[in-house]
Design a protein around this motif. Structure first.
Motif, PDB file in Angstrom:
ATOM      1  N   ALA A 130      50.219  57.237  42.389  1.00  0.00           N
ATOM      2  CA  ALA A 130      50.935  56.150  41.705  1.00  0.00           C
ATOM      3  C   ALA A 130      50.036  54.921  41.551  1.00  0.00           C
ATOM      4  O   ALA A 130      50.047  54.251  40.509  1.00  0.00           O
ATOM      5  CB  ALA A 130      52.204  55.786  42.477  1.00  0.00           C
ATOM      6  N   ASP A 131      49.224  54.630  42.577  1.00  0.00           N
ATOM      7  CA  ASP A 131      48.294  53.498  42.501  1.00  0.00           C
ATOM      8  C   ASP A 131      47.224  53.759  41.459  1.00  0.00           C
ATOM      9  O   ASP A 131      46.832  52.870  40.702  1.00  0.00           O
ATOM     10  CB  ASP A 131      47.628  53.264  43.869  1.00  0.00           C
ATOM     11  CG  ASP A 131      48.609  52.737  44.892  1.00  0.00           C
ATOM     12  OD1 ASP A 131      49.717  52.317  44.504  1.00  0.00           O
ATOM     13  OD2 ASP A 131      48.267  52.758  46.091  1.00  0.00           O
ATOM     14  N   LEU A 137      34.371  46.138  48.425  1.00  0.00           N
ATOM     15  CA  LEU A 137      34.780  46.759  47.162  1.00  0.00           C
ATOM     16  C   LEU A 137      35.757  45.849  46.416  1.00  0.00           C
ATOM     17  O   LEU A 137      35.642  45.647  45.194  1.00  0.00           O
ATOM     18  CB  LEU A 137      35.434  48.118  47.440  1.00  0.00           C
ATOM     19  CG  LEU A 137      36.110  48.788  46.236  1.00  0.00           C
ATOM     20  CD1 LEU A 137      35.075  49.174  45.173  1.00  0.00           C
ATOM     21  CD2 LEU A 137      36.900  50.025  46.678  1.00  0.00           C
ATOM     22  N   ARG A 138      36.727  45.295  47.165  1.00  0.00           N
ATOM     23  CA  ARG A 138      37.713  44.402  46.551  1.00  0.00           C
ATOM     24  C   ARG A 138      37.007  43.234  45.858  1.00  0.00           C
ATOM     25  O   ARG A 138      37.292  42.903  44.704  1.00  0.00           O
ATOM     26  CB  ARG A 138      38.658  43.880  47.639  1.00  0.00           C
ATOM     27  CG  ARG A 138      39.761  42.975  47.152  1.00  0.00           C
ATOM     28  CD  ARG A 138      40.298  42.129  48.294  1.00  0.00           C
ATOM     29  NE  ARG A 138      39.229  41.310  48.861  1.00  0.00           N
ATOM     30  CZ  ARG A 138      39.246  40.806  50.096  1.00  0.00           C
ATOM     31  NH1 ARG A 138      40.245  41.052  50.906  1.00  0.00           N
ATOM     32  NH2 ARG A 138      38.235  40.059  50.535  1.00  0.00           N
ATOM     33  N   ASP A 139      36.024  42.623  46.542  1.00  0.00           N
ATOM     34  CA  ASP A 139      35.340  41.474  45.962  1.00  0.00           C
ATOM     35  C   ASP A 139      34.483  41.869  44.769  1.00  0.00           C
ATOM     36  O   ASP A 139      34.381  41.117  43.798  1.00  0.00           O
ATOM     37  CB  ASP A 139      34.480  40.779  47.020  1.00  0.00           C
ATOM     38  CG  ASP A 139      35.346  39.969  47.969  1.00  0.00           C
ATOM     39  OD1 ASP A 139      36.565  39.876  47.722  1.00  0.00           O
ATOM     40  OD2 ASP A 139      34.798  39.441  48.955  1.00  0.00           O
ATOM     41  N   THR A 165      47.345  47.030  45.251  1.00  0.00           N
ATOM     42  CA  THR A 165      46.419  48.167  45.342  1.00  0.00           C
ATOM     43  C   THR A 165      45.003  47.678  45.628  1.00  0.00           C
ATOM     44  O   THR A 165      44.309  48.216  46.493  1.00  0.00           O
ATOM     45  CB  THR A 165      46.434  48.969  44.017  1.00  0.00           C
ATOM     46  OG1 THR A 165      47.770  49.363  43.753  1.00  0.00           O
ATOM     47  CG2 THR A 165      45.545  50.185  44.102  1.00  0.00           C
ATOM     48  N   LEU A 166      44.580  46.637  44.919  1.00  0.00           N
ATOM     49  CA  LEU A 166      43.230  46.111  45.149  1.00  0.00           C
ATOM     50  C   LEU A 166      43.138  45.443  46.519  1.00  0.00           C
ATOM     51  O   LEU A 166      42.121  45.567  47.212  1.00  0.00           O
ATOM     52  CB  LEU A 166      42.834  45.138  44.036  1.00  0.00           C
ATOM     53  CG  LEU A 166      41.355  44.747  44.014  1.00  0.00           C
ATOM     54  CD1 LEU A 166      40.457  45.965  43.866  1.00  0.00           C
ATOM     55  CD2 LEU A 166      41.073  43.753  42.896  1.00  0.00           C
ATOM     56  N   ALA A 167      44.208  44.756  46.930  1.00  0.00           N
ATOM     57  CA  ALA A 167      44.218  44.066  48.229  1.00  0.00           C
ATOM     58  C   ALA A 167      44.018  45.051  49.373  1.00  0.00           C
ATOM     59  O   ALA A 167      43.477  44.697  50.419  1.00  0.00           O
ATOM     60  CB  ALA A 167      45.525  43.300  48.407  1.00  0.00           C
ATOM     61  N   ALA A 168      44.437  46.305  49.176  1.00  0.00           N
ATOM     62  CA  ALA A 168      44.363  47.315  50.242  1.00  0.00           C
ATOM     63  C   ALA A 168      42.966  47.934  50.366  1.00  0.00           C
ATOM     64  O   ALA A 168      42.733  48.741  51.261  1.00  0.00           O
ATOM     65  CB  ALA A 168      45.395  48.408  49.969  1.00  0.00           C
ATOM     66  N   GLN A 169      42.035  47.556  49.481  1.00  0.00           N
ATOM     67  CA  GLN A 169      40.694  48.152  49.518  1.00  0.00           C
ATOM     68  C   GLN A 169      39.798  47.405  50.512  1.00  0.00           C
ATOM     69  O   GLN A 169      40.063  46.254  50.850  1.00  0.00           O
ATOM     70  CB  GLN A 169      40.065  48.110  48.116  1.00  0.00           C
ATOM     71  CG  GLN A 169      40.878  48.837  47.055  1.00  0.00           C
ATOM     72  CD  GLN A 169      41.247  50.248  47.476  1.00  0.00           C
ATOM     73  OE1 GLN A 169      40.379  51.027  47.871  1.00  0.00           O
ATOM     74  NE2 GLN A 169      42.535  50.572  47.426  1.00  0.00           N
ATOM     75  N   HIS A 202      38.232  31.494  46.540  1.00  0.00           N
ATOM     76  CA  HIS A 202      38.345  32.942  46.673  1.00  0.00           C
ATOM     77  C   HIS A 202      39.782  33.371  46.993  1.00  0.00           C
ATOM     78  O   HIS A 202      40.288  34.356  46.442  1.00  0.00           O
ATOM     79  CB  HIS A 202      37.400  33.431  47.771  1.00  0.00           C
ATOM     80  CG  HIS A 202      37.429  34.904  47.964  1.00  0.00           C
ATOM     81  ND1 HIS A 202      38.265  35.519  48.857  1.00  0.00           N
ATOM     82  CD2 HIS A 202      36.743  35.900  47.350  1.00  0.00           C
ATOM     83  CE1 HIS A 202      38.088  36.828  48.805  1.00  0.00           C
ATOM     84  NE2 HIS A 202      37.162  37.079  47.895  1.00  0.00           N
ATOM     85  N   ALA A 203      40.442  32.620  47.882  1.00  0.00           N
ATOM     86  CA  ALA A 203      41.788  33.009  48.328  1.00  0.00           C
ATOM     87  C   ALA A 203      42.806  32.953  47.189  1.00  0.00           C
ATOM     88  O   ALA A 203      43.884  33.554  47.295  1.00  0.00           O
ATOM     89  CB  ALA A 203      42.230  32.107  49.473  1.00  0.00           C
ATOM     90  N   ALA A 204      42.484  32.226  46.116  1.00  0.00           N
ATOM     91  CA  ALA A 204      43.453  32.060  45.025  1.00  0.00           C
ATOM     92  C   ALA A 204      43.344  33.160  43.966  1.00  0.00           C
ATOM     93  O   ALA A 204      44.222  33.281  43.109  1.00  0.00           O
ATOM     94  CB  ALA A 204      43.257  30.690  44.363  1.00  0.00           C
ATOM     95  N   LEU A 205      42.280  33.971  44.008  1.00  0.00           N
ATOM     96  CA  LEU A 205      42.059  34.943  42.917  1.00  0.00           C
ATOM     97  C   LEU A 205      43.194  35.973  42.867  1.00  0.00           C
ATOM     98  O   LEU A 205      43.432  36.683  43.851  1.00  0.00           O
ATOM     99  CB  LEU A 205      40.711  35.660  43.106  1.00  0.00           C
ATOM    100  CG  LEU A 205      39.482  34.740  43.064  1.00  0.00           C
ATOM    101  CD1 LEU A 205      38.207  35.552  43.320  1.00  0.00           C
ATOM    102  CD2 LEU A 205      39.403  34.004  41.737  1.00  0.00           C
ATOM    103  N   PRO A 206      43.898  36.059  41.747  1.00  0.00           N
ATOM    104  CA  PRO A 206      45.073  36.938  41.683  1.00  0.00           C
ATOM    105  C   PRO A 206      44.673  38.408  41.574  1.00  0.00           C
ATOM    106  O   PRO A 206      43.817  38.769  40.778  1.00  0.00           O
ATOM    107  CB  PRO A 206      45.775  36.478  40.398  1.00  0.00           C
ATOM    108  CG  PRO A 206      44.673  35.933  39.537  1.00  0.00           C
ATOM    109  CD  PRO A 206      43.651  35.349  40.473  1.00  0.00           C
ATOM    110  N   HIS A 207      45.291  39.248  42.407  1.00  0.00           N
ATOM    111  CA  HIS A 207      44.985  40.680  42.346  1.00  0.00           C
ATOM    112  C   HIS A 207      46.180  41.499  42.824  1.00  0.00           C
ATOM    113  O   HIS A 207      47.080  40.988  43.479  1.00  0.00           O
ATOM    114  CB  HIS A 207      43.723  41.015  43.139  1.00  0.00           C
ATOM    115  CG  HIS A 207      43.744  40.572  44.569  1.00  0.00           C
ATOM    116  ND1 HIS A 207      43.619  39.246  44.936  1.00  0.00           N
ATOM    117  CD2 HIS A 207      43.881  41.260  45.715  1.00  0.00           C
ATOM    118  CE1 HIS A 207      43.673  39.159  46.259  1.00  0.00           C
ATOM    119  NE2 HIS A 207      43.842  40.371  46.760  1.00  0.00           N
ATOM    120  N   SER A 208      46.150  42.772  42.486  1.00  0.00           N
ATOM    121  CA  SER A 208      47.272  43.663  42.792  1.00  0.00           C
ATOM    122  C   SER A 208      47.276  44.049  44.273  1.00  0.00           C
ATOM    123  O   SER A 208      46.253  43.915  44.969  1.00  0.00           O
ATOM    124  CB  SER A 208      47.141  44.941  41.960  1.00  0.00           C
ATOM    125  OG  SER A 208      46.011  45.680  42.390  1.00  0.00           O
TER     126      SER A 208
END
Ligand code: ADP
Ligand code: MG
Length: 316
Positions: free
Chosen positions: A175-176, A246-248, A238-242, A230-236
Protein backbone atom coordinates in the motif's frame (compact mmCIF):
# COMPACT_ATOMS: atom_id res chain seq x y z
CA UNK A 1 -2.30 1.82 -38.74
CA UNK A 2 -0.42 4.65 -40.46
CA UNK A 3 0.95 7.86 -38.99
CA UNK A 4 -2.01 10.02 -40.01
CA UNK A 5 -4.64 7.46 -38.92
CA UNK A 6 -2.93 7.28 -35.55
CA UNK A 7 -2.94 11.08 -35.15
CA UNK A 8 -6.58 11.35 -36.27
CA UNK A 9 -7.81 8.53 -34.09
CA UNK A 10 -6.05 9.33 -30.84
CA UNK A 11 -4.91 12.92 -30.78
CA UNK A 12 -7.19 15.06 -32.92
CA UNK A 13 -10.31 16.34 -31.20
CA UNK A 14 -12.44 19.46 -31.65
CA UNK A 15 -10.50 22.57 -30.53
CA UNK A 16 -13.20 25.26 -30.19
CA UNK A 17 -11.00 27.63 -28.18
CA UNK A 18 -8.16 27.73 -30.71
CA UNK A 19 -8.48 29.79 -33.91
CA UNK A 20 -7.06 26.74 -35.71
CA UNK A 21 -6.20 23.33 -34.24
CA UNK A 22 -4.32 20.33 -35.71
CA UNK A 23 -4.36 19.58 -39.43
CA UNK A 24 -2.57 22.50 -41.06
CA UNK A 25 1.07 23.52 -40.92
CA UNK A 26 0.56 25.66 -37.83
CA UNK A 27 -2.03 26.00 -35.13
CA UNK A 28 -3.36 29.53 -34.61
CA UNK A 29 -4.18 30.98 -31.21
CA UNK A 30 -5.46 34.41 -30.21
CA UNK A 31 -4.24 36.15 -27.08
CA UNK A 32 -6.47 38.69 -25.29
CA UNK A 33 -5.07 42.25 -25.12
CA UNK A 34 -2.86 42.85 -22.07
CA UNK A 35 -1.71 39.22 -21.87
CA UNK A 36 1.70 37.72 -22.58
CA UNK A 37 2.33 34.22 -23.90
CA UNK A 38 4.09 31.87 -21.42
CA UNK A 39 5.83 28.96 -23.18
CA UNK A 40 7.57 25.91 -21.73
CA UNK A 41 8.58 22.47 -22.99
CA UNK A 42 9.76 19.31 -21.26
CA UNK A 43 11.06 16.14 -22.90
CA UNK A 44 10.36 12.73 -21.34
CA UNK A 45 12.70 9.98 -22.49
CA UNK A 46 12.30 6.32 -21.57
CA UNK A 47 15.06 5.15 -19.21
CA UNK A 48 15.92 8.72 -18.28
CA UNK A 49 12.64 10.30 -17.16
CA UNK A 50 10.41 7.25 -16.88
CA UNK A 51 10.74 3.48 -16.59
CA UNK A 52 9.32 0.89 -18.97
CA UNK A 53 7.05 -0.21 -16.09
CA UNK A 54 4.99 3.01 -16.13
CA UNK A 55 1.35 2.41 -17.10
CA UNK A 56 0.80 4.33 -20.39
CA UNK A 57 -2.17 6.27 -18.98
CA UNK A 58 0.06 7.68 -16.24
CA UNK A 59 2.83 8.43 -18.72
CA UNK A 60 0.41 10.50 -20.82
CA UNK A 61 -0.71 12.32 -17.67
CA UNK A 62 2.84 12.99 -16.54
CA UNK A 63 4.03 14.33 -19.90
CA UNK A 64 1.47 17.13 -19.64
CA UNK A 65 1.60 17.48 -15.83
CA UNK A 66 5.31 18.36 -15.71
CA UNK A 67 4.70 21.07 -18.30
CA UNK A 68 1.64 22.48 -16.52
CA UNK A 69 3.83 22.60 -13.42
CA UNK A 70 6.12 25.06 -15.24
CA UNK A 71 3.17 27.28 -16.12
CA UNK A 72 2.02 27.08 -12.48
CA UNK A 73 5.45 28.25 -11.31
CA UNK A 74 5.06 31.35 -13.50
CA UNK A 75 1.47 32.01 -12.41
CA UNK A 76 0.30 31.48 -15.99
CA UNK A 77 -3.15 30.30 -17.05
CA UNK A 78 -2.81 27.25 -19.35
CA UNK A 79 -4.21 27.76 -22.87
CA UNK A 80 -3.10 24.94 -25.18
CA UNK A 81 -0.30 22.46 -25.84
CA UNK A 82 1.49 20.53 -28.56
CA UNK A 83 2.83 16.96 -28.45
CA UNK A 84 5.93 15.65 -30.22
CA UNK A 85 5.76 11.89 -29.93
CA UNK A 86 8.32 9.28 -30.93
CA UNK A 87 7.04 5.68 -30.79
CA UNK A 88 8.74 2.36 -31.59
CA UNK A 89 5.45 0.82 -32.86
CA UNK A 90 1.92 1.99 -33.67
CA UNK A 91 0.68 -0.24 -30.83
CA UNK A 92 -2.89 0.77 -30.03
CA UNK A 93 -2.92 -1.03 -26.68
CA UNK A 94 -0.22 1.46 -25.66
CA UNK A 95 -1.30 4.57 -27.55
CA UNK A 96 -4.98 4.49 -26.53
CA UNK A 97 -4.33 4.66 -22.75
CA UNK A 98 -1.45 7.11 -23.29
CA UNK A 99 -3.79 9.48 -25.14
CA UNK A 100 -6.53 8.93 -22.54
CA UNK A 101 -4.26 9.95 -19.63
CA UNK A 102 -2.92 12.95 -21.52
CA UNK A 103 -6.29 14.24 -22.70
CA UNK A 104 -8.02 13.64 -19.35
CA UNK A 105 -5.56 16.03 -17.67
CA UNK A 106 -5.98 18.47 -20.57
CA UNK A 107 -9.76 18.40 -20.06
CA UNK A 108 -9.35 18.92 -16.31
CA UNK A 109 -7.52 22.17 -17.10
CA UNK A 110 -9.72 23.17 -20.05
CA UNK A 111 -6.85 23.17 -22.55
CA UNK A 112 -6.58 21.83 -26.09
CA UNK A 113 -4.01 19.77 -27.99
CA UNK A 114 -3.49 22.06 -31.01
CA UNK A 115 -0.73 20.24 -32.87
CA UNK A 116 2.35 18.11 -32.71
CA UNK A 117 4.64 15.76 -34.53
CA UNK A 118 4.63 11.96 -34.65
CA UNK A 119 7.56 9.79 -35.69
CA UNK A 120 8.79 6.21 -35.35
CA UNK A 121 11.72 5.88 -32.95
CA UNK A 122 12.67 5.28 -29.31
CA UNK A 123 9.79 6.11 -26.96
CA UNK A 124 9.79 9.79 -26.01
CA UNK A 125 7.22 12.50 -25.44
CA UNK A 126 7.85 16.21 -25.70
CA UNK A 127 4.99 18.50 -24.71
CA UNK A 128 5.10 22.25 -25.24
CA UNK A 129 2.56 24.19 -23.18
CA UNK A 130 1.29 27.64 -23.95
CA UNK A 131 -0.23 29.83 -21.28
CA UNK A 132 -1.20 33.42 -20.71
CA UNK A 133 -0.18 35.84 -18.01
CA UNK A 134 -0.95 39.56 -17.63
CA UNK A 135 1.85 41.73 -19.08
CA UNK A 136 4.61 41.97 -16.46
CA UNK A 137 2.68 39.74 -14.04
CA UNK A 138 4.59 36.45 -14.32
CA UNK A 139 6.16 34.96 -11.19
CA UNK A 140 9.92 34.72 -11.67
CA UNK A 141 12.83 33.06 -9.87
CA UNK A 142 14.52 36.42 -9.39
CA UNK A 143 12.25 38.31 -6.99
CA UNK A 144 13.01 36.82 -3.55
CA UNK A 145 13.80 39.47 -0.91
CA UNK A 146 15.68 39.18 2.41
CA UNK A 147 13.13 38.61 5.17
CA UNK A 148 10.68 36.75 2.89
CA UNK A 149 9.35 33.43 4.12
CA UNK A 150 10.12 30.37 1.99
CA UNK A 151 7.11 28.14 1.29
CA UNK A 152 6.54 24.80 -0.38
CA UNK A 153 3.31 23.12 -1.50
CA UNK A 154 2.30 19.52 -0.86
CA UNK A 155 4.92 17.08 0.43
CA UNK A 156 8.42 16.18 -0.72
CA UNK A 157 10.41 13.08 -1.50
CA UNK A 158 7.84 10.37 -2.24
CA UNK A 159 8.63 10.22 -5.98
CA UNK A 160 12.30 9.62 -5.22
CA UNK A 161 11.42 6.97 -2.64
CA UNK A 162 9.40 5.14 -5.31
CA UNK A 163 12.38 5.31 -7.68
CA UNK A 164 14.57 3.72 -5.00
CA UNK A 165 12.04 0.87 -4.75
CA UNK A 166 12.22 0.35 -8.52
CA UNK A 167 16.02 0.39 -8.26
CA UNK A 168 15.79 -2.42 -5.68
CA UNK A 169 17.41 -0.37 -2.90
CA UNK A 170 14.29 -0.08 -0.73
CA UNK A 171 11.38 -2.42 0.02
CA UNK A 172 7.96 -1.07 1.08
CA UNK A 173 4.64 -2.65 2.03
CA UNK A 174 2.36 -2.84 -1.03
CA UNK A 175 0.00 0.00 0.00
CA UNK A 176 2.90 2.37 0.77
CA UNK A 177 4.57 1.51 -2.51
CA UNK A 178 1.35 2.26 -4.40
CA UNK A 179 1.06 5.69 -2.81
CA UNK A 180 4.67 6.74 -3.49
CA UNK A 181 4.47 5.24 -6.97
CA UNK A 182 1.47 7.45 -7.66
CA UNK A 183 3.53 10.49 -6.60
CA UNK A 184 6.25 9.47 -9.07
CA UNK A 185 4.08 8.50 -12.02
CA UNK A 186 1.08 10.78 -11.62
CA UNK A 187 2.09 14.19 -10.19
CA UNK A 188 -0.53 16.92 -9.68
CA UNK A 189 0.48 20.25 -11.24
CA UNK A 190 -0.29 23.11 -8.83
CA UNK A 191 -1.91 25.37 -11.42
CA UNK A 192 -4.63 26.95 -9.22
CA UNK A 193 -2.09 27.71 -6.49
CA UNK A 194 0.31 29.29 -9.00
CA UNK A 195 -2.42 31.56 -10.34
CA UNK A 196 -3.41 32.76 -6.88
CA UNK A 197 0.23 33.38 -5.89
CA UNK A 198 0.69 35.88 -8.70
CA UNK A 199 -0.41 38.72 -6.41
CA UNK A 200 1.34 37.35 -3.31
CA UNK A 201 4.66 35.65 -4.05
CA UNK A 202 7.90 37.51 -4.77
CA UNK A 203 9.46 34.49 -6.55
CA UNK A 204 8.54 30.92 -7.46
CA UNK A 205 9.90 27.76 -9.08
CA UNK A 206 8.51 24.25 -9.49
CA UNK A 207 10.47 21.39 -7.95
CA UNK A 208 11.67 19.00 -10.62
CA UNK A 209 15.35 18.46 -9.75
CA UNK A 210 15.22 18.29 -5.96
CA UNK A 211 14.56 20.94 -3.28
CA UNK A 212 18.18 22.04 -2.79
CA UNK A 213 18.93 22.40 -6.47
CA UNK A 214 15.76 24.25 -7.32
CA UNK A 215 16.05 26.48 -4.25
CA UNK A 216 19.57 27.21 -5.48
CA UNK A 217 18.06 28.60 -8.71
CA UNK A 218 15.93 31.07 -6.73
CA UNK A 219 18.86 32.05 -4.51
CA UNK A 220 21.23 32.68 -7.40
CA UNK A 221 18.69 34.51 -9.54
CA UNK A 222 17.58 36.64 -6.59
CA UNK A 223 21.14 37.15 -5.21
CA UNK A 224 20.08 36.12 -1.71
CA UNK A 225 20.60 33.21 0.70
CA UNK A 226 18.25 31.07 2.79
CA UNK A 227 17.89 29.51 6.21
CA UNK A 228 16.05 26.22 5.79
CA UNK A 229 14.27 24.55 8.74
CA UNK A 230 14.80 20.81 8.35
CA UNK A 231 12.07 19.97 10.89
CA UNK A 232 9.49 21.89 8.84
CA UNK A 233 9.97 20.00 5.54
CA UNK A 234 6.61 18.37 4.73
CA UNK A 235 6.70 14.64 3.99
CA UNK A 236 4.51 11.55 4.09
CA UNK A 237 4.34 9.02 6.93
CA UNK A 238 5.89 6.51 4.51
CA UNK A 239 8.95 8.69 4.03
CA UNK A 240 9.12 9.49 7.77
CA UNK A 241 9.45 5.75 8.47
CA UNK A 242 12.64 5.44 6.37
CA UNK A 243 16.21 5.58 7.76
CA UNK A 244 17.26 9.25 8.23
CA UNK A 245 19.95 9.26 5.52
CA UNK A 246 17.55 7.91 2.88
CA UNK A 247 14.72 10.15 4.09
CA UNK A 248 16.93 13.24 3.82
CA UNK A 249 18.23 12.25 0.39
CA UNK A 250 14.63 11.98 -0.84
CA UNK A 251 13.51 15.20 0.88
CA UNK A 252 16.43 17.41 -0.12
CA UNK A 253 17.63 15.98 -3.43
CA UNK A 254 14.69 13.84 -4.52
CA UNK A 255 13.52 15.30 -7.80
CA UNK A 256 10.20 14.77 -9.59
CA UNK A 257 8.21 16.42 -6.78
CA UNK A 258 6.40 18.97 -9.00
CA UNK A 259 5.51 21.07 -5.98
CA UNK A 260 5.80 24.87 -5.96
CA UNK A 261 8.60 26.50 -3.97
CA UNK A 262 7.95 30.22 -3.48
CA UNK A 263 8.77 33.24 -1.34
CA UNK A 264 6.50 35.91 0.13
CA UNK A 265 6.83 38.67 2.73
CA UNK A 266 5.75 37.50 6.23
CA UNK A 267 2.94 40.09 6.23
CA UNK A 268 1.27 38.10 3.45
CA UNK A 269 1.30 34.77 5.30
CA UNK A 270 -2.42 34.79 6.07
CA UNK A 271 -3.19 35.62 2.44
CA UNK A 272 -0.87 32.80 1.29
CA UNK A 273 -2.66 30.34 3.56
CA UNK A 274 -6.06 31.52 2.33
CA UNK A 275 -4.98 31.24 -1.33
CA UNK A 276 -3.65 27.72 -0.71
CA UNK A 277 -6.88 26.69 1.03
CA UNK A 278 -8.92 28.06 -1.89
CA UNK A 279 -6.72 26.12 -4.33
CA UNK A 280 -7.11 22.96 -2.23
CA UNK A 281 -3.32 22.64 -1.94
CA UNK A 282 -1.54 22.47 1.41
CA UNK A 283 1.45 24.81 1.89
CA UNK A 284 4.16 24.87 4.56
CA UNK A 285 6.63 27.61 5.56
CA UNK A 286 10.06 25.94 5.53
CA UNK A 287 12.52 28.77 6.02
CA UNK A 288 13.52 32.39 5.48
CA UNK A 289 15.37 34.33 2.82
CA UNK A 290 18.56 36.00 4.05
CA UNK A 291 20.62 38.90 2.67
CA UNK A 292 23.78 36.82 3.17
CA UNK A 293 24.15 34.49 0.19
CA UNK A 294 24.48 30.72 0.70
CA UNK A 295 22.19 28.07 2.07
CA UNK A 296 22.12 27.06 5.74
CA UNK A 297 19.93 24.30 7.16
CA UNK A 298 18.82 24.28 10.78
CA UNK A 299 18.68 20.64 11.95
CA UNK A 300 16.35 19.06 14.53
CA UNK A 301 18.75 20.09 17.34
CA UNK A 302 18.87 23.73 16.25
CA UNK A 303 22.37 23.35 14.78
CA UNK A 304 23.16 25.32 11.64
CA UNK A 305 24.70 23.36 8.79
CA UNK A 306 25.87 24.98 5.51
CA UNK A 307 24.66 23.10 2.39
CA UNK A 308 25.45 23.17 -1.31
CA UNK A 309 22.38 24.31 -3.24
CA UNK A 310 22.83 21.94 -6.16
CA UNK A 311 20.38 19.53 -7.76
CA UNK A 312 20.23 16.88 -10.45
CA UNK A 313 22.39 17.63 -13.49
CA UNK A 314 22.10 15.42 -16.61
CA UNK A 315 25.73 16.11 -17.56
CA UNK A 316 27.38 16.24 -14.13
P1 ADP B 1 4.17 18.82 -40.95
O1 ADP B 1 4.54 17.89 -42.05
O2 ADP B 1 3.70 20.16 -41.41
O3 ADP B 1 5.19 18.87 -39.85
P2 ADP B 1 2.69 16.66 -39.93
O4 ADP B 1 2.37 15.93 -41.19
O5 ADP B 1 3.81 16.19 -39.08
O6 ADP B 1 2.87 18.19 -40.28
O7 ADP B 1 1.38 16.71 -39.04
C1 ADP B 1 0.12 16.94 -39.61
C2 ADP B 1 -0.76 17.66 -38.62
O8 ADP B 1 -1.01 16.82 -37.53
C3 ADP B 1 -0.14 18.94 -38.07
O9 ADP B 1 -1.17 19.91 -37.96
C4 ADP B 1 0.35 18.54 -36.73
O10 ADP B 1 0.31 19.63 -35.82
C5 ADP B 1 -0.62 17.46 -36.32
N1 ADP B 1 0.00 16.45 -35.44
C6 ADP B 1 1.00 15.61 -35.72
N2 ADP B 1 1.28 14.80 -34.67
C7 ADP B 1 0.41 15.15 -33.70
C8 ADP B 1 0.17 14.70 -32.37
N3 ADP B 1 0.90 13.73 -31.79
N4 ADP B 1 -0.80 15.33 -31.65
C9 ADP B 1 -1.52 16.31 -32.21
N5 ADP B 1 -1.38 16.77 -33.44
C10 ADP B 1 -0.43 16.20 -34.20
MG1 MG C 1 4.08 21.43 -42.67
Amino acid sequence: MGEFDLIERYFVRPTPRAVLGPGDDCALLALPPGQQLAVSCDLLLQGRHFLATVPPERLGHKALAVNLSDLAACGAQPLAFTLALSLPHADESFIAPLARGLLALADAHGIELVGGDTTAGPLSLCVTVLGQVPVGGALLRSGAQPGDLLWVSGSLGDARLALEVFRGRVALPAADFESVRLAMECPTPRVALGLSLRELATSAIDLSDGLLGDLGHILRRSRVGALLQHAALPHSATLAAQPPALRDECLLRGGDDYELLFTAPPARSEAVRAAAAAAGTPVTAIGTITAATGLVMVDAHGREQPLAARGYDHFA
